[in-house]
Write an enzyme that holds these catalytic residues in place. Structure first.
Site, PDB file in Angstrom:
ATOM      1  N   GLY A  10      -2.387   0.889  -2.311  1.00 38.99           N
ATOM      2  CA  GLY A  10      -1.284   0.703  -1.368  1.00 38.99           C
ATOM      3  C   GLY A  10      -1.177  -0.705  -0.824  1.00 38.99           C
ATOM      4  O   GLY A  10      -1.076  -0.905   0.392  1.00 38.99           O
ATOM      5  N   CYS A  11      -1.160  -1.696  -1.712  1.00 52.16           N
ATOM      6  CA  CYS A  11      -1.214  -3.097  -1.283  1.00 52.16           C
ATOM      7  C   CYS A  11       0.117  -3.836  -1.338  1.00 52.16           C
ATOM      8  O   CYS A  11       0.144  -5.062  -1.209  1.00 52.16           O
ATOM      9  CB  CYS A  11      -2.241  -3.866  -2.126  1.00 52.16           C
ATOM     10  SG  CYS A  11      -3.940  -3.319  -1.885  1.00 52.16           S
ATOM     11  N   SER A  12       1.210  -3.134  -1.516  1.00 53.99           N
ATOM     12  CA  SER A  12       2.500  -3.829  -1.581  1.00 53.99           C
ATOM     13  C   SER A  12       2.957  -4.305  -0.207  1.00 53.99           C
ATOM     14  O   SER A  12       3.793  -5.209  -0.103  1.00 53.99           O
ATOM     15  CB  SER A  12       3.572  -2.923  -2.202  1.00 53.99           C
ATOM     16  OG  SER A  12       3.769  -1.762  -1.416  1.00 53.99           O
ATOM     17  N   GLY A  14       1.938  -3.883   4.465  1.00 52.19           N
ATOM     18  CA  GLY A  14       1.143  -3.284   5.534  1.00 52.19           C
ATOM     19  C   GLY A  14      -0.343  -3.578   5.522  1.00 52.19           C
ATOM     20  O   GLY A  14      -0.772  -4.674   5.159  1.00 52.19           O
ATOM     21  N   GLY A  16      -2.769  -2.478   3.611  1.00 52.50           N
ATOM     22  CA  GLY A  16      -3.345  -2.754   2.299  1.00 52.50           C
ATOM     23  C   GLY A  16      -3.184  -4.207   1.894  1.00 52.50           C
ATOM     24  O   GLY A  16      -4.138  -4.847   1.444  1.00 52.50           O
ATOM     25  N   TYR A 154       2.347  15.239   8.437  1.00 52.62           N
ATOM     26  CA  TYR A 154       1.523  14.031   8.315  1.00 52.62           C
ATOM     27  C   TYR A 154       0.143  14.274   8.920  1.00 52.62           C
ATOM     28  O   TYR A 154      -0.886  13.950   8.305  1.00 52.62           O
ATOM     29  CB  TYR A 154       2.204  12.856   9.002  1.00 52.62           C
ATOM     30  CG  TYR A 154       1.402  11.578   8.970  1.00 52.62           C
ATOM     31  CD1 TYR A 154       1.322  10.813   7.807  1.00 52.62           C
ATOM     32  CD2 TYR A 154       0.693  11.140  10.087  1.00 52.62           C
ATOM     33  CE1 TYR A 154       0.572   9.642   7.770  1.00 52.62           C
ATOM     34  CE2 TYR A 154      -0.056   9.972  10.057  1.00 52.62           C
ATOM     35  CZ  TYR A 154      -0.110   9.233   8.901  1.00 52.62           C
ATOM     36  OH  TYR A 154      -0.861   8.076   8.859  1.00 52.62           O
TER      37      TYR A 154
END
Length: 305
Positions: A10-12, A14, A16, A154
């Site tokens: 999840g590094c695209s 935020g 990450g 969530y």
């Protein structure tokens, strides 16, 4: 010192992205970071932030936590398939009344937030066990401890993550492995903005009038103020995570936001959880002015710090 291999999902954007760049820019070059994302076309922000570390201490790879073949292909492309530190960060959010959410939407959240972690560990854990070395770092949430209004699904996904990791931690000790749950509160990031935008588009036609009013005129109305009070930056969460990673004996749980500690403490004070539920109900529905005053006071304390 041997360079540690870090795989982050999840590094695209935020947390990450911020964490990947922070570790890659470590002055002692302690980490070789493999920053992954589901869609490589969304990697421009990471490329720009990585700067000169790209191709040196940071590489970008494709990985979809909802696809076992994608995970295997990514790990197969790592030198010796070795991962010293796994940082599970990919997640999906969903807010609103459950009457207005489809089962398919709920399944996507659970598939990403919970089963995504399970898939990663099924691929990476066996080698960590064999080497008796490794650190599993999971970006969880305080909502894995305390559910909040209109975050039902969530929170359920994060509760699942926390229960799974609690169970796994006992086994991990036998193999000299560490598991750490990082538990932020609200984080000011692209993820949250998207969740709120989707929340505003919610079709409330299936909800009764009281529930619809509660969502739009209480939850959504106060959302901005809550974030202004409790919200952390991604840099702050990344710093907390970095400190946990470099510890010799990292804790199993670590909350990153001290302003949120009183909220989660209620859960441990009262095993029946009646106190927690009653307190939240009264804050939201009976003592709105007190609630807003408390938020303003907490914001003042944060400013003073």
């Amino acid at each position: 010192m041997t360079q540690k291999v870090v795989l982050i999902t999840g590094c695209s954007s935020g947390i990450g992205l911020t964490l990947a760049v922070r570790l890659a820019k470590n002055e002692k070059k302690m980490f070789m970071v493999y920053a992954t994302m589901r869609n490589l076309n969304k990697g421009e922000a990471l490329v720009e932030a990585a700067g000169r570390t790209l191709g040196r201490t940071l590489e970008i790879k494709q990985l979809d936590v909802c696809d076992e073949n994608s995970i295997k292909a990514c790990v197969d492309n790592l030198p010796e398939r070795r991962v010293d530190i796994l940082i599970s960060n990919e997640e999906m959010g969903l807010i609103g009344p459950i009457e207005c959410q489809s089962i398919d939407e709920m399944k996507i959240v659970m598939d990403t937030n919970f089963f995504g972690l399970v898939r990663l560990l099924k691929e990476i854990l066996p080698d960590m066990k064999r080497r008796k070395k490794g650190h599993i770092v999971v970006i969880s949430s305080v909502m894995g401890i305390q559910g909040t209004l209109f975050n039902d699904i969530y929170a359920a996904s994060k509760f699942a993550v926390e229960g799974f990791c609690e169970s796994l931690a006992i086994q991990a000790l036998r193999f000299n492995l560490n598991i750490s749950l990082i538990e932020p509160g609200p984080v000011i990031a692209e993820f949250e903005r998207k969740v709120v935008e989707e929340g505003l588009k919610t079709d409330l036609s299936k909800a009764d009038k009281v529930t619809a009013d509660m969502f739009m005129n209480i939850y959504m109305k106060n959302h901005k103020q809550m974030f202004e009070t409790f919200g952390q930056t991604t840099e702050d969460v990344a710093e907390h995570t970095h400190q946990i990673i470099i510890m010799n004996n990292p804790p199993f749980r670590h909350q990153t936001n001290v302003l949120y500690t009183p909220v989660t403490t209620l859960k441990y004070v009262d095993p029946n959880s009646d106190l927690t539920t009653d307190t939240f109900y009264k804050m939201v529905f009976e003592h709105n002015k007190v609630f807003n005053t408390s938020l303003n006071f907490l914001r003042f304390l944060r400013w003073r710090r």
